[in-house]
Scaffold this motif. Structure first.
Motif, short mmCIF file in Angstrom:
data_model
loop_
_atom_site.label_atom_id
_atom_site.label_comp_id
_atom_site.label_asym_id
_atom_site.label_seq_id
_atom_site.Cartn_x
_atom_site.Cartn_y
_atom_site.Cartn_z
N PRO A 31 0.83 -1.21 0.00
CA PRO A 31 0.00 0.00 0.00
C PRO A 31 0.86 1.26 0.00
CG PRO A 31 0.04 -0.98 2.20
CD PRO A 31 0.78 -1.93 1.28
N THR A 32 0.25 2.37 -0.41
CA THR A 32 0.93 3.67 -0.44
C THR A 32 0.08 4.69 0.32
OG1 THR A 32 -0.15 4.55 -2.42
CG2 THR A 32 1.78 3.12 -2.77
N PRO A 33 0.63 5.85 0.63
CA PRO A 33 -0.18 6.91 1.24
C PRO A 33 -1.31 7.38 0.33
CG PRO A 33 2.16 7.39 1.48
CD PRO A 33 2.04 6.23 0.55
N CYS A 34 -1.21 7.09 -0.94
CA CYS A 34 -2.23 7.41 -1.94
C CYS A 34 -3.17 6.20 -1.97
CB CYS A 34 -1.52 7.63 -3.28
SG CYS A 34 -2.34 8.71 -4.40
N ALA A 35 -4.18 6.20 -1.12
CA ALA A 35 -4.94 5.00 -0.77
C ALA A 35 -5.50 4.21 -1.96
CB ALA A 35 -6.09 5.37 0.16
N GLU A 36 -5.80 4.88 -3.07
CA GLU A 36 -6.38 4.15 -4.20
C GLU A 36 -5.35 3.40 -5.03
OE1 GLU A 36 -6.03 8.49 -5.59
OE2 GLU A 36 -6.46 7.45 -3.74
N ALA A 123 6.73 10.85 -5.52
CA ALA A 123 8.02 10.29 -5.10
C ALA A 123 8.01 10.05 -3.59
CB ALA A 123 9.16 11.22 -5.50
N TRP A 124 7.41 10.99 -2.85
CA TRP A 124 7.28 10.79 -1.40
C TRP A 124 6.39 9.60 -1.10
CZ3 TRP A 124 3.01 10.93 1.87
CH2 TRP A 124 3.30 10.92 3.25
N ASP A 125 5.26 9.51 -1.81
CA ASP A 125 4.36 8.36 -1.62
C ASP A 125 5.12 7.05 -1.79
OD1 ASP A 125 1.98 9.92 -1.32
OD2 ASP A 125 1.61 9.89 -3.48
N LEU A 126 5.88 6.96 -2.89
CA LEU A 126 6.60 5.73 -3.20
C LEU A 126 7.73 5.47 -2.22
CD1 LEU A 126 6.61 6.09 -7.08
CD2 LEU A 126 5.38 4.34 -5.74
N ALA A 127 8.41 6.52 -1.81
CA ALA A 127 9.49 6.35 -0.83
C ALA A 127 8.93 5.84 0.49
CB ALA A 127 10.24 7.66 -0.63
N ARG A 128 7.85 6.46 0.95
CA ARG A 128 7.24 6.02 2.21
C ARG A 128 6.77 4.58 2.12
NH1 ARG A 128 6.08 9.44 6.76
NH2 ARG A 128 7.92 10.75 6.65
N ALA A 129 6.16 4.23 0.99
CA ALA A 129 5.59 2.90 0.82
C ALA A 129 6.67 1.82 0.76
CB ALA A 129 4.74 2.85 -0.44
#
Length: 193
Positions: A31-36, A123-129
Motif C-alpha cells: 500500500p501507499t499513502p495514496c490509498a487508491e 516520489a514521497w508516496d513511493l518512498a514512504r511505501a
C-alpha cells in the motif's frame, strides 16, 4: 535555453528517479499513502503523468483515460528515468511555458507545475511505501505549494486531491512539505503498515 519549470523539473527528477530505481519487485503490491493505489499502480500512474505531460508541453492533447501498465515492461526503472529526462527536455523547449496546453486549456506554467507536483508528491508516496529516504528540494516544494494552493478546490471536486488533512499541533513546527502533503489530503506522518 531553459526556463524555470524545466529547471525545477530537473531538480525534482534528480530526487524522484532514485526512488523509482530503488523499488524492489517484492514491494510492488504494498500500500501507499495514496490509498487508491498500491506501489505498482502508483508507479504506472506516475509514469503515465511523465509521458503525458511531455505532450502537454508541446501543446498536444494527452490521453489520461487509458489504463497505464508500464511496470513489468522491460527495464521499466530505466524507462522511467529516460521518460523523466524527456519531460525535462520537453518543458525546456522555447515556448513550452507559454500560452495554454492542449485539451486542458490551462496556462502552461500552471500545467508544468502540476507535473512538478506529481513528480514530487508521488516520489514521497513511493518512498514512504517502500521504506526509502526522500527529501524534496525546498524551491520545488515552494513552487508546488503555491500552484496546488490555487488548484486545490478544483482538484478536490474532481477527486484528484483528498480533503485537506489537519497538521499535528495546529501546524506548529510543520514544514512547507508537510503543508503540501496535508493540502493534497495526505498524512505527513504516514508509515508503512
Amino acid at each position: 535555453m531553459t526556463n524555470a519549470i524545466s529547471d525545477l523539473l530537473r531538480t525534482a527528477s534528480e530526487r524522484s528517479v532514485p526512488v523509482v530505481r530503488g523499488i524492489a519487485d517484492d514491494r510492488l503490491g504494498d500500500p501507499t499513502p495514496c490509498a487508491e493505489y498500491d506501489v505498482r499502480q502508483l508507479v504506472d500512474h506516475l509514469y503515465q503523468v511523465v509521458v503525458n505531460f511531455q505532450a502537454l508541453a508541446t501543446k498536444k492533447d494527452a490521453d489520461f483515460s487509458r489504463e497505464a501498465a508500464f511496470v513489468g515492461q522491460g527495464d521499466w526503472r530505466a524507462g522511467f528515468a529516460e521518460e523523466t529526462a524527456a519531460l525535462v527536455d520537453a518543458w525546456a523547449a522555447p515556448g513550452a511555458d507559454q500560452g495554454v496546453t492542449g485539451q486542458m486549456s490551462m496556462p502552461a506554467p500552471l500545467v508544468g507545475r502540476m507535473a512538478l507536483g506529481d513528480l514530487t508528491v508521488h516520489a514521497w508516496d513511493l518512498a514512504r511505501a517502500t521504506g526509502q529516504e526522500y527529501t524534496p528540494d525546498a524551491s520545488v516544494v515552494g513552487e508546488v505549494l503555491e500552484a496546488f494552493g490555487e488548484l486545490a478546490p478544483t482538484a478536490r471536486k474532481m477527486g484528484v486531491f483528498g480533503e485537506e488533512r489537519p497538521l499535528p499541533d495546529g501546524g506548529e513546527g510543520a514544514t512547507d512539505f508537510d503543508r503540501l502533503l496535508a493540502l493534497t489530503g495526505r498524512d505527513p506522518q504516514w508509515q508503512r503498515p
